[in-house]
Write a protein that holds these residues in place. Structure first.
Motif, PDB file in Angstrom:
ATOM      1  N   LYS A 105    -113.731 -87.267 -32.198  1.00  0.00           N
ATOM      2  CA  LYS A 105    -114.523 -86.262 -31.483  1.00  0.00           C
ATOM      3  C   LYS A 105    -114.943 -85.091 -32.368  1.00  0.00           C
ATOM      4  N   ASN A 106    -114.234 -84.854 -33.450  1.00  0.00           N
ATOM      5  CA  ASN A 106    -114.596 -83.753 -34.343  1.00  0.00           C
ATOM      6  C   ASN A 106    -115.575 -84.174 -35.433  1.00  0.00           C
ATOM      7  N   ARG A 107    -116.005 -85.435 -35.383  1.00  0.00           N
ATOM      8  CA  ARG A 107    -117.055 -85.924 -36.279  1.00  0.00           C
ATOM      9  C   ARG A 107    -118.324 -86.143 -35.456  1.00  0.00           C
ATOM     10  N   PRO A 108    -119.494 -86.097 -36.074  1.00  0.00           N
ATOM     11  CA  PRO A 108    -120.710 -86.448 -35.325  1.00  0.00           C
ATOM     12  C   PRO A 108    -120.566 -87.844 -34.721  1.00  0.00           C
ATOM     13  N   HIS A 109    -120.916 -87.977 -33.452  1.00  0.00           N
ATOM     14  CA  HIS A 109    -120.700 -89.266 -32.791  1.00  0.00           C
ATOM     15  C   HIS A 109    -121.691 -89.468 -31.651  1.00  0.00           C
ATOM     16  N   VAL A 110    -121.879 -90.734 -31.292  1.00  0.00           N
ATOM     17  CA  VAL A 110    -122.669 -91.137 -30.125  1.00  0.00           C
ATOM     18  C   VAL A 110    -121.904 -92.252 -29.421  1.00  0.00           C
ATOM     19  N   ILE A 111    -121.873 -92.184 -28.095  1.00  0.00           N
ATOM     20  CA  ILE A 111    -121.188 -93.193 -27.292  1.00  0.00           C
ATOM     21  C   ILE A 111    -122.231 -93.920 -26.447  1.00  0.00           C
ATOM     22  N   HIS A 112    -122.336 -95.229 -26.624  1.00  0.00           N
ATOM     23  CA  HIS A 112    -123.253 -96.034 -25.814  1.00  0.00           C
ATOM     24  C   HIS A 112    -122.566 -96.412 -24.501  1.00  0.00           C
ATOM     25  N   GLN A 148    -114.041 -86.684 -23.672  1.00  0.00           N
ATOM     26  CA  GLN A 148    -113.973 -85.747 -24.789  1.00  0.00           C
ATOM     27  C   GLN A 148    -115.160 -85.904 -25.744  1.00  0.00           C
ATOM     28  N   GLY A 149    -116.061 -86.832 -25.422  1.00  0.00           N
ATOM     29  CA  GLY A 149    -117.249 -87.028 -26.235  1.00  0.00           C
ATOM     30  C   GLY A 149    -118.309 -85.981 -25.950  1.00  0.00           C
ATOM     31  N   LYS A 150    -119.280 -85.900 -26.839  1.00  0.00           N
ATOM     32  CA  LYS A 150    -120.346 -84.901 -26.719  1.00  0.00           C
ATOM     33  C   LYS A 150    -121.732 -85.525 -26.568  1.00  0.00           C
ATOM     34  N   CYS A 151    -121.936 -86.700 -27.152  1.00  0.00           N
ATOM     35  CA  CYS A 151    -123.277 -87.279 -27.202  1.00  0.00           C
ATOM     36  C   CYS A 151    -123.250 -88.708 -26.651  1.00  0.00           C
ATOM     37  N   PHE A 152    -124.155 -88.986 -25.706  1.00  0.00           N
ATOM     38  CA  PHE A 152    -124.127 -90.263 -24.995  1.00  0.00           C
ATOM     39  C   PHE A 152    -125.531 -90.855 -24.884  1.00  0.00           C
ATOM     40  N   VAL A 153    -125.583 -92.183 -24.918  1.00  0.00           N
ATOM     41  CA  VAL A 153    -126.817 -92.923 -24.649  1.00  0.00           C
ATOM     42  C   VAL A 153    -126.500 -93.944 -23.566  1.00  0.00           C
ATOM     43  N   SER A 154    -127.223 -93.893 -22.448  1.00  0.00           N
ATOM     44  CA  SER A 154    -127.002 -94.805 -21.323  1.00  0.00           C
ATOM     45  C   SER A 154    -128.128 -95.825 -21.236  1.00  0.00           C
ATOM     46  N   VAL A 155    -127.804 -97.022 -20.741  1.00  0.00           N
ATOM     47  CA  VAL A 155    -128.796 -98.102 -20.692  1.00  0.00           C
ATOM     48  C   VAL A 155    -129.724 -98.000 -19.487  1.00  0.00           C
ATOM     49  N   SER A 156    -129.409 -97.111 -18.540  1.00  0.00           N
ATOM     50  CA  SER A 156    -130.256 -96.956 -17.355  1.00  0.00           C
ATOM     51  C   SER A 156    -129.966 -95.612 -16.711  1.00  0.00           C
ATOM     52  N   ASN A 157    -130.854 -95.197 -15.821  1.00  0.00           N
ATOM     53  CA  ASN A 157    -130.608 -93.974 -15.061  1.00  0.00           C
ATOM     54  C   ASN A 157    -129.392 -94.129 -14.160  1.00  0.00           C
ATOM     55  N   ALA A 158    -129.179 -95.346 -13.646  1.00  0.00           N
ATOM     56  CA  ALA A 158    -128.012 -95.595 -12.801  1.00  0.00           C
ATOM     57  C   ALA A 158    -126.722 -95.349 -13.577  1.00  0.00           C
ATOM     58  N   PRO A 170    -121.084 -80.838 -18.561  1.00  0.00           N
ATOM     59  CA  PRO A 170    -122.314 -81.469 -19.056  1.00  0.00           C
ATOM     60  C   PRO A 170    -122.209 -81.846 -20.533  1.00  0.00           C
ATOM     61  N   ALA A 171    -122.744 -83.007 -20.872  1.00  0.00           N
ATOM     62  CA  ALA A 171    -122.751 -83.457 -22.264  1.00  0.00           C
ATOM     63  C   ALA A 171    -123.749 -82.633 -23.071  1.00  0.00           C
ATOM     64  N   GLU A 172    -123.489 -82.509 -24.365  1.00  0.00           N
ATOM     65  CA  GLU A 172    -124.433 -81.807 -25.232  1.00  0.00           C
ATOM     66  C   GLU A 172    -125.684 -82.649 -25.482  1.00  0.00           C
ATOM     67  N   ARG A 384    -133.467 -91.553 -32.963  1.00  0.00           N
ATOM     68  CA  ARG A 384    -133.666 -90.144 -32.606  1.00  0.00           C
ATOM     69  C   ARG A 384    -132.390 -89.540 -32.031  1.00  0.00           C
ATOM     70  N   CYS A 385    -131.708 -90.297 -31.182  1.00  0.00           N
ATOM     71  CA  CYS A 385    -130.448 -89.807 -30.616  1.00  0.00           C
ATOM     72  C   CYS A 385    -129.397 -89.611 -31.706  1.00  0.00           C
ATOM     73  N   TYR A 386    -129.345 -90.534 -32.652  1.00  0.00           N
ATOM     74  CA  TYR A 386    -128.373 -90.423 -33.741  1.00  0.00           C
ATOM     75  C   TYR A 386    -128.658 -89.185 -34.596  1.00  0.00           C
ATOM     76  N   GLN A 387    -129.925 -88.957 -34.895  1.00  0.00           N
ATOM     77  CA  GLN A 387    -130.286 -87.769 -35.674  1.00  0.00           C
ATOM     78  C   GLN A 387    -129.968 -86.492 -34.896  1.00  0.00           C
ATOM     79  N   ASP A 388    -130.229 -86.501 -33.595  1.00  0.00           N
ATOM     80  CA  ASP A 388    -129.913 -85.332 -32.770  1.00  0.00           C
ATOM     81  C   ASP A 388    -128.409 -85.064 -32.751  1.00  0.00           C
ATOM     82  N   ALA A 389    -127.608 -86.128 -32.718  1.00  0.00           N
ATOM     83  CA  ALA A 389    -126.154 -85.956 -32.708  1.00  0.00           C
ATOM     84  C   ALA A 389    -125.668 -85.291 -33.992  1.00  0.00           C
ATOM     85  N   ILE A 390    -126.277 -85.649 -35.113  1.00  0.00           N
ATOM     86  CA  ILE A 390    -125.931 -85.003 -36.386  1.00  0.00           C
ATOM     87  C   ILE A 390    -126.280 -83.517 -36.331  1.00  0.00           C
ATOM     88  N   ARG A 391    -127.470 -83.204 -35.810  1.00  0.00           N
ATOM     89  CA  ARG A 391    -127.891 -81.798 -35.733  1.00  0.00           C
ATOM     90  C   ARG A 391    -126.982 -80.992 -34.811  1.00  0.00           C
TER      91      ARG A 391
END
Length: 395
Positions: A105-112, A148-158, A170-172, A384-391
């Motif tokens: 969690k203290n490193r840049p990350h994305v959770i699918h 405890q995650g900060k950045c997420f990508v979901s496969v649908s609005n549901a 709220p997630a960052e 784009r999401c991965y780059q945003d997570a780094i920023r």
């Protein structure tokens, strides 16, 4: 010009097969796509050490595997992440791996995030799915982790809606990126399709059939049979092909409906070409799922030009758009299920009896709609999401 990333892709334990080919395909899709876009990708997964000792005993196999996943692997993560380059991004291929999030969690990350059906079941939200005490505890540990995650990508609005309910704040970063087709589904000519199916469905050539794909509890296969029963009164020559293994519940239903048993065909070990052929030949895909994270069969069928009858709820409506045909959600009450099946059969018959001069136009509309779910678009959005997570991590 995007910054080249060093992506650490965390994937499932290789001794467990319950996550199936779809998660392996998804991970490979990310890895291959990001490498083609100029990024480096490294796989991290739990080593098979203690778990292998329990293979002869299924009960021990599962619990010893947890030692590899949740005791040994976290220590390896802590050790290996010390010397990662500054452009590194940790990517969890599935939120079900959430127990590892506290260690990254203290490193840049994305959770699918794919679906939260198991977690919802553990909370008593789904009557059809009641996990054991240990299953409920396991899901709570997963939730504790991914929360405890900060950045997420979901496969649908549901899926995103469920994610936001389960997060304590709220997630960052929280984006929806629809799954792309992970295989090149296209319509097959009729004669080619029947040739592909010769060794799979003996005596099937030339028969009209509706199709169902899937074996998970939430696919509502009993509802499919109930729809077929009502449709058979109107279309006595039609068959139902189910790509799955029959369960005791389904066989018991067929035993109570002997007039239909010869018309229901179960197919297993279906190859990609055979699946593509089934979509191309089917009169319609019948997919009245109770829940889905995304709904792959809907997109696959549309890509082959196959009509789709599915549940009028997200994410099926997200994938099917205005080219699929919708029915109400399957009712819990047995008294209401008969009317539901009759209404669904009426909608399905309308699909089957569409005038021939409109069929080709409708088929093209379905194929064009499915083309929106392109691999290139999804990869661009992931990047784009991965780059945003780094920023976000840099601040």
């Amino acid at each position: 010009m995007t910054q080249p990333l060093h992506i650490i892709l965390l994937i499932h334990y290789s001794l467990y097969s319950n996550y199936g080919k779809s998660m392996l395909k998804f991970s490979a899709l990310i890895a291959e796509g990001m490498e083609k876009r100029g990024h480096t990708v490294e796989y991290w997964k739990p080593p098979v050490i203690v778990g292998a000792l329990g293979k002869p005993v299924p009960f021990l196999f599962k619990w010893l595997g947890y030692i590899d996943q949740y005791l040994i692997f976290p220590l390896l993560i802590l050790w290996c992440k010390r010397n990662l380059p500054p452009n590194s991004l940790m990517v969890l291929s599935d939120q079900a791996l959430g127990i590892w999030v506290p260690f990254i969690k203290n490193r840049p990350h994305v959770i699918h995030c794919h679906d939260f059906l198991a977690l919802r079941g553990s909370l008593g939200e789904i009557l059809h799915h009641k996990p054991s005490f240990t299953g409920r505890l396991y899901q709570q540990l997963i939730r504790w982790g991914f929360s405890q995650g900060k950045c997420f990508v979901s496969v649908s609005n549901a899926t995103q809606t469920d994610l936001h309910r389960f997060l304590p704040a709220p997630a960052e970063l929280s984006k929806v990126v629809y799954n792309p087709l992970n295989s090149p589904f296209t319509p097959f000519p009729s004669h080619n399709s029947w040739s592909e199916l010769k060794g799979l469905w003996t005596g099937g050539e030339g028969k009209k059939f509706i199709l169902h794909i899937g074996s998970n509890w939430y696919k509502n296969r009993l509802g499919v049979l109930q729809i077929f029963e009502q449709l058979a009164f109107k279309e006595p020559e039609i068959y139902l092909v189910m790509v799955s293994k029959p369960t005791r519940e389904l066989l018991a239903w067929l035993n109570n409906h002997p007039q239909l048993s010869a018309k229901v065909i179960f197919l297993q070990n279906v190859s990609f070409n055979q699946l593509q052929s089934l979509y191309s030949l089917a009169e319609a895909l019948v997919f009245p799922s109770l829940f889905e994270g995304f709904g792959w069969p809907v997109l696959e069928a549309l890509s082959c030009g196959c009509p789709v009858l599915t549940t009028n709820a997200q994410p099926m409506t997200e994938v099917g758009g205005d080219v699929a045909n919708y029915i109400s959600t399957y009712p819990d009450s047995e008294d209401e299920q008969l009317n539901w099946a009759k209404q669904a059969a009426d909608v399905l018959q309308e699909v089957l009896t569409i005038p021939s001069d409109l069929k080709e136009a409708k088929k093209k509309e379905r194929i064009n709609h499915a083309g929106r779910f392109s691999l290139e678009h999804s990869l661009l959005e992931y990047e784009r999401c991965y780059q945003d997570a780094i920023r976000i991590a840099v601040g």
